[in-house]
Write a protein that holds these residues in place. Structure first.
Motif, mmCIF file in Angstrom:
data_model
loop_
_atom_site.group_PDB
_atom_site.id
_atom_site.type_symbol
_atom_site.label_atom_id
_atom_site.label_comp_id
_atom_site.label_asym_id
_atom_site.label_seq_id
_atom_site.Cartn_x
_atom_site.Cartn_y
_atom_site.Cartn_z
ATOM 1 N N ASN A 1 20.697 -61.963 33.274
ATOM 2 C CA ASN A 1 19.775 -61.455 32.261
ATOM 3 C C ASN A 1 18.487 -60.887 32.844
ATOM 4 N N PHE A 2 18.406 -60.814 34.169
ATOM 5 C CA PHE A 2 17.160 -60.389 34.797
ATOM 6 C C PHE A 2 16.720 -58.993 34.330
ATOM 7 N N SER A 3 17.627 -58.033 34.386
ATOM 8 C CA SER A 3 17.269 -56.667 33.995
ATOM 9 C C SER A 3 16.865 -56.606 32.529
ATOM 10 N N ALA A 4 17.638 -57.288 31.662
ATOM 11 C CA ALA A 4 17.343 -57.272 30.228
ATOM 12 C C ALA A 4 16.025 -57.986 29.931
ATOM 13 N N MET A 5 15.774 -59.130 30.603
ATOM 14 C CA MET A 5 14.531 -59.868 30.386
ATOM 15 C C MET A 5 13.329 -59.079 30.890
ATOM 16 N N GLN A 6 13.508 -58.377 31.999
ATOM 17 C CA GLN A 6 12.422 -57.580 32.543
ATOM 18 C C GLN A 6 12.060 -56.436 31.591
ATOM 19 N N GLU A 7 13.097 -55.866 30.975
ATOM 20 C CA GLU A 7 12.866 -54.780 30.016
ATOM 21 C C GLU A 7 12.219 -55.299 28.738
ATOM 22 N N ALA A 8 12.682 -56.476 28.258
ATOM 23 C CA ALA A 8 12.172 -57.018 26.999
ATOM 24 C C ALA A 8 10.777 -57.610 27.136
ATOM 25 N N MET A 9 10.500 -58.287 28.259
ATOM 26 C CA MET A 9 9.234 -58.993 28.434
ATOM 27 C C MET A 9 8.210 -58.196 29.244
ATOM 28 N N THR A 10 8.620 -57.117 29.856
ATOM 29 C CA THR A 10 7.880 -56.366 30.863
ATOM 30 C C THR A 10 7.906 -57.145 32.185
#
Length: 572
Positions: free
Chosen positions: A483-492
């Motif tokens: 989920n790293f890429s998705a979390m980085q996109e969602a949370m900045t």
């Protein structure tokens, strides 16, 4: 067999360590005295030497210490410790190597196989996903094949997985190879720390289990170095991913010469076999080695008595994690330490190191080389733990290291706020400073995520306990990696680094201050006694000691900050 009429030894023949253990178990051992010659004399008096003499008689009757080609032996048994640790801990080298090799391959593999971002996320997280499966079979393998053969099986899986990785022709094949490799990682990761902890001396146990984390970090640095070596070679990612075959083969043959864990053999009722191994790797000349073997036998008898009386579950021992307060405390404590190590993001950062370097402004080639900075910091950070953990203790070590890598996360988060178009150098320097602090302090702290689970479970539940801890470790690693890429996109980028990873670190620090007990300088059997104490009693003692410790620190009474074996501090 020893005779019950033997005159008891003087009360102070034994160390306080043995007296405490025997006093605790005196209520359960007398009924077993007729079945076993371990316990002798009345009113809780027990003779260590009689067990050793009895073992020597049984050994002589069985033909002595017959050796085969595979039975390695040294004149000084203590030298065996280093051979065991060297080969067993090579599993850490393999684990770290395979975690970081994918980082270098990430820059080329997706293009060659035509992978989408989602597909590449599964390729990256395939290893921790497979490791969850490896962890789930850990208990079965450890209980049926033993610690040694479980490690050997893991090296075979490593070899198969690496070979398939190097020869992958499509998305399905690369994912399958990563999962197979992960099964080996999960099986080995939960077994090696236990094997080392059950074998080495208590006074260096924390240091040597920490060496496993050092080898993980060394493997990660080596993985980045291998990626840099093959950077300009056509089909580079195949050579990068296949390089671990060399190390898995060395480890496979090395493990064939090592013995089984003596505590596992004792747990399985093979007392004479356990004694043979103990004599080879620890010797019986020194009194502390004789006493530890004795206490190990006493503890197994205590566990057998508990099962016989119905206070432990004979058919489903793992149920004791729900019904036995001592086992339940160990399970919760070990697994919270596992989560603190994983949910602060280290594996996600390791797997995506090259990509993160690319995001901050480095080109593909420089990203590969600069990844060595993060891996090297992790490696250097583990070195103090190897030499100093037993001096300062687990509790002191954890509470000093966690704030350090939190500061690193703050600086990394701040680096993302610098405009790379107008101040590229400033962003890169800020990021690298934060990364060095984060990885360096985490390297010190990460050793605890292997030391703690390997020593806190009771012997008869250690395989099952490590199954849960190992599975949880790699499940958490899979979640944060996938989920790293998705979390980085969602949370900045800043939100993920500072808000999520940093927030977990802050909460974990308060948990450790209140609930973390000290297991420094204790045998595995003595840790049983520690976890039989109520949680509220441990927490009250921790709070009292913490308040006193902070007062001593700020008043300059630093000599008072040496940890005691109970986890408190010396006064004056």
């Amino acid at each position: 067999m020893a005779d019950e009429s033997v005159t008891p030894a003087p009360p102070r023949q034994y160390s306080k360590r043995v007296e405490d253990q025997v006093e605790h178990q005196a209520a359960t051992l007398p009924p077993l005295k007729e079945k076993d010659a371990v316990a002798i004399a009345a009113a809780g008096g027990y003779v260590v030497d009689d067990l050793i003499n009895d073992m020597e008689q049984q050994l002589a009757a069985a033909g002595g210490m017959r050796k085969s080609f595979w039975d390695l032996e040294f004149k000084d048994p203590r030298h065996f410790t280093w051979v065991i640790v060297a080969f067993a801990s090579m599993g850490g080298l393999l684990s770290g190597l395979d975690q970081s090799l994918i980082s270098g391959a990430n820059l080329f593999l997706p293009k060659d196989l035509g992978l989408t971002t989602a597909q590449n996320s599964l390729v990256n997280s395939g290893m921790p996903l497979g490791a969850v499966g490896g962890a789930l079979i850990l208990g079965v393998c450890n209980e049926n094949f033993g610690r040694r053969w479980s490690i050997i099986i893991s090296t075979i899986l490593y070899t198969i997985g690496a070979a398939l990785e190097a020869g992958s022709m499509n998305y399905g094949m690369i994912v399958a190879s990563r999962v197979i490799l992960g099964v080996g990682v999960g099986l080995e990761g939960g077994t090696v720390p236990v094997y080392v902890a059950e074998t080495v001396e208590r006074r260096i146990r924390g240091n040597l289990v920490s060496l496993y984390q050092f080898n993980i970090a060394l493997g990660e640095v080596l993985g980045y170095a291998v990626a840099a070596m093959f950077l300009r070679v056509p089909g580079n990612w195949r050579y990068i991913l296949g390089s671990s075959l060399v190390f898995s083969t060395i480890m496979f043959f090395g493990m064939l010469f090592l013995p089984e864990s003596p505590r596992f053999l004792m747990h399985k009722g093979k007392t004479l076999e356990a004694y043979k191994v103990w004599k080879r790797i620890r010797g019986v000349e020194r009194q502390d080695a004789r006493e530890e073997f004795f206490v190990m036998k006493v503890s197994v008898l205590d566990e057998q008595q508990a099962i016989a009386e119905g206070s432990s579950n004979k058919r489903f021992p793992w149920m004791d994690f729900f019904t036995n307060p001592r086992a339940r405390r160990a399970l919760i404590y070990a697994n919270i330490m596992i989560l603190l190590g994983q949910l602060t993001g280290v594996n996600a950062i390791m797997y995506y190191m090259s990509i993160l370097m690319n995001q901050i402004g480095f080109n593909e080639e420089k990203s590969t080389y600069m990844s060595l900075v993060g891996g090297g910091s992790l490696l250097i950070g583990t070195i103090p733990a190897i030499f100093l953990m037993e001096k300062f203790g687990r509790r002191f070590w954890a509470n000093m290291m966690l704030p350090g890598f939190f500061v690193g996360l703050v600086i990394i988060g701040a680096s993302y706020q610098i405009n790379v178009e107008t101040n590229l150098l400033g962003a890169e320097i800020c990021y690298l400073i934060g990364l060095v602090l984060y990885m360096g302090f985490f390297g010190c702290y990460a050793c605890l995520t292997w030391v703690v689970p390997s020593e806190v479970y009771p012997t008869y539940l250690r395989s099952y306990g490590m199954t849960t801890s190992d599975a949880l470790l790699f499940l958490a690693s899979f979640v944060v990696t996938y989920n790293f890429s998705a979390m980085q996109e969602a949370m900045t980028r800043t939100g993920l680094t500072l808000g999520f990873y940093g927030g977990i670190a802050v909460l974990g620090w308060f948990y450790q201050i209140i609930f973390m007990p000290e297991t420094k300088d204790k045998t595995l059997e003595e840790i049983d006694l520690l976890f039989e104490r109520p949680t509220r009693e441990i927490a009250a003692e921790n709070i009292k000691n913490t308040v006193q410790g902070f007062a001593d620190f700020f008043m300059g009474r630093w000599s008072n900050l040496r940890p005691t074996v109970r986890g408190g501090y010396y006064e004056g």
